[in-house]
Design a protein around this motif. Structure first.
Motif, PDB file in Angstrom:
ATOM      1  N   LEU A   1      40.243  36.960  38.197  1.00  0.00           N
ATOM      2  CA  LEU A   1      38.969  36.763  38.761  1.00  0.00           C
ATOM      3  C   LEU A   1      38.579  36.103  40.009  1.00  0.00           C
ATOM      4  CD1 LEU A   1      35.785  36.270  36.365  1.00  0.00           C
ATOM      5  CD2 LEU A   1      35.650  35.523  38.717  1.00  0.00           C
ATOM      6  N   GLU A   2      39.128  35.211  40.137  1.00  0.00           N
ATOM      7  CA  GLU A   2      39.045  34.336  41.444  1.00  0.00           C
ATOM      8  C   GLU A   2      39.802  35.233  42.587  1.00  0.00           C
ATOM      9  OE1 GLU A   2      37.888  31.422  44.359  1.00  0.00           O
ATOM     10  OE2 GLU A   2      37.393  31.595  42.197  1.00  0.00           O
ATOM     11  N   ALA A   3      40.945  35.557  42.065  1.00  0.00           N
ATOM     12  CA  ALA A   3      41.800  36.350  43.292  1.00  0.00           C
ATOM     13  C   ALA A   3      41.180  37.769  43.498  1.00  0.00           C
ATOM     14  CB  ALA A   3      43.221  36.775  42.740  1.00  0.00           C
ATOM     15  N   SER A   4      40.291  38.243  42.628  1.00  0.00           N
ATOM     16  CA  SER A   4      39.778  39.573  43.062  1.00  0.00           C
ATOM     17  C   SER A   4      38.573  39.223  43.866  1.00  0.00           C
ATOM     18  CB  SER A   4      39.258  40.046  41.599  1.00  0.00           C
ATOM     19  OG  SER A   4      40.055  40.466  40.764  1.00  0.00           O
ATOM     20  N   LEU A   5      37.983  38.349  43.653  1.00  0.00           N
ATOM     21  CA  LEU A   5      36.678  37.890  44.344  1.00  0.00           C
ATOM     22  C   LEU A   5      37.158  37.449  45.925  1.00  0.00           C
ATOM     23  CD1 LEU A   5      34.703  36.152  41.981  1.00  0.00           C
ATOM     24  CD2 LEU A   5      33.909  38.136  43.109  1.00  0.00           C
ATOM     25  N   ARG A   6      38.252  36.660  46.122  1.00  0.00           N
ATOM     26  CA  ARG A   6      38.930  36.363  47.517  1.00  0.00           C
ATOM     27  C   ARG A   6      39.376  37.563  48.201  1.00  0.00           C
ATOM     28  NH1 ARG A   6      41.462  30.370  47.316  1.00  0.00           N
ATOM     29  NH2 ARG A   6      39.839  29.363  46.186  1.00  0.00           N
TER      30      ARG A   6
END
Length: 332
Positions: free
Chosen positions: A251-256
């Motif tokens: 999730l965090e990687a997708s947002l970044r």
């Protein structure tokens, strides 16, 4: 629907209230939208009633509701009560940009420029560190502060420089916020009028861009208990979510990744199994259909359920760990 007449706004408010009755889990954002339409229809007393109803029910965003209530009250003659609410909000110092924006712009609208400037500045000092990435939700705070400082005749400072850097229009903020602009509207000099037309077109472009993105590009977050329930009921979704830890990391990687491509206005929506199953039923599909997941996220964002990403400075992490974001998923 973009209502233009008071009756249209009333009709839209009624539609939103019916939708809130149909989706009680989303009643807060739907009530806020309905109240906004009632204000535009001139029915400010009824809008105040909706704000009071929300506050009596312990809303998820009490500071936002109070700020909107104060702005509405001041517009129809209840200045003392509005000021009292605003003073309370400034003392509470919420870690959400939206209440600060409403408070500061309300003060600015009523020519309380020094207090507006103080509110904008307090919010930025609370929410931002100049050397860090500027969350999308705080852009309006920077730009609003720049506008008020121009009205006060103050020199540029580091926050103004940061406002210039996040401003997307080809016409600079110094031009757009020039207090002398109104004089040019009465000018008979073609060059001055042409320059003002260019500035107005730039402003219109910025407004259109904002309107084209009425809700964030949102990524779906499953809390651990909900994800366990989801995978127990629909094991084929394990391919999407091999573990809860992997889900949070992805999730965090997708947002970044989205942020690195220049996508603004990002957010996170929290999923629940009953809500997802109801959405699947409305789409006449099975919850095991992984193609529904991004559609479900978009639907929740459209109902006002998204939390802006990245979280403001000092805010806790979106994953509900209770730790500051910068020490949790923001540390990578």
């Amino acid at each position: 629907m973009r209502p233009d007449m008071p009756a249209d706004h009333t009709t839209e408010a009624e539609r939103l209230l019916r939708t809130a009755a149909q989706y009680p889990e989303d009643h807060e954002p739907l009530f806020l939208q309905a109240a906004a339409h009632l204000e535009l229809a001139g029915d400010r007393d009824r809008a105040a009633g909706l704000y009071d109803t929300l506050l009596a029910a312990s809303p998820d965003h009490p500071h936002l509701v109070k700020a909107l209530k104060a702005a509405n009250l001041w517009e129809y003659g209840h200045e003392a009560e509005a000021r009292a609410i605003i003073d309370g909000l400034r003392t509470a110092a919420p870690l959400d940009p939206a209440p600060w924006e409403i408070v500061a712009e309300t003060l600015e609208h009523h020519d309380e420029l020094e207090e507006a400037h103080d509110s904008f500045t307090t919010a930025l000092n609370l929410l931002l560190t100049p050397s860090e990435e500027v969350p999308y939700a705080t852009h309006t705070l920077l730009i609003g502060r720049h506008r008020v400082r121009r009205l006060l005749g103050l020199d540029h400072d580091p926050w103004d420089a940061l406002a210039d850097s996040v401003h997307p229009s080809p016409v600079g903020l110094d031009e757009l916020h020039d207090p002398k602009r109104l004089w040019s509207l009465g000018s008979d000099n073609p060059a001055e009028l042409q320059a003002e037309i260019a500035r107005l077109r730039a402003e219109l472009g910025s407004y259109r861009t904002a309107l084209s993105r009425p809700f964030p590009v949102a990524v779906l977050h499953w809390p651990a208990p909900e994800l366990s329930e989801l995978l127990a009921a629909y094991p084929t979704l394990t391919a999407e979510y091999p573990s809860h830890e992997a889900h949070l990391t992805q999730l965090e990687a997708s947002l970044r990744d989205l942020a690195s491509t220049g996508t603004p206005n990002l957010g996170i929506v929290t999923a629940t199994v009953p809500s997802y199953e109801a959405f699947a039923a409305s789409e006449q599909s099975s919850p095991s259909n992984a193609d529904l997941l991004p559609q479900y996220a978009t639907t929740l964002a459209a109902r006002g359920r998204a939390t802006p990403w990245p979280p403001p400075r000092n805010a806790t992490c979106w994953c509900a760990s209770g730790r500051p974001y910068r020490e949790c998923h923001g540390a990578g």
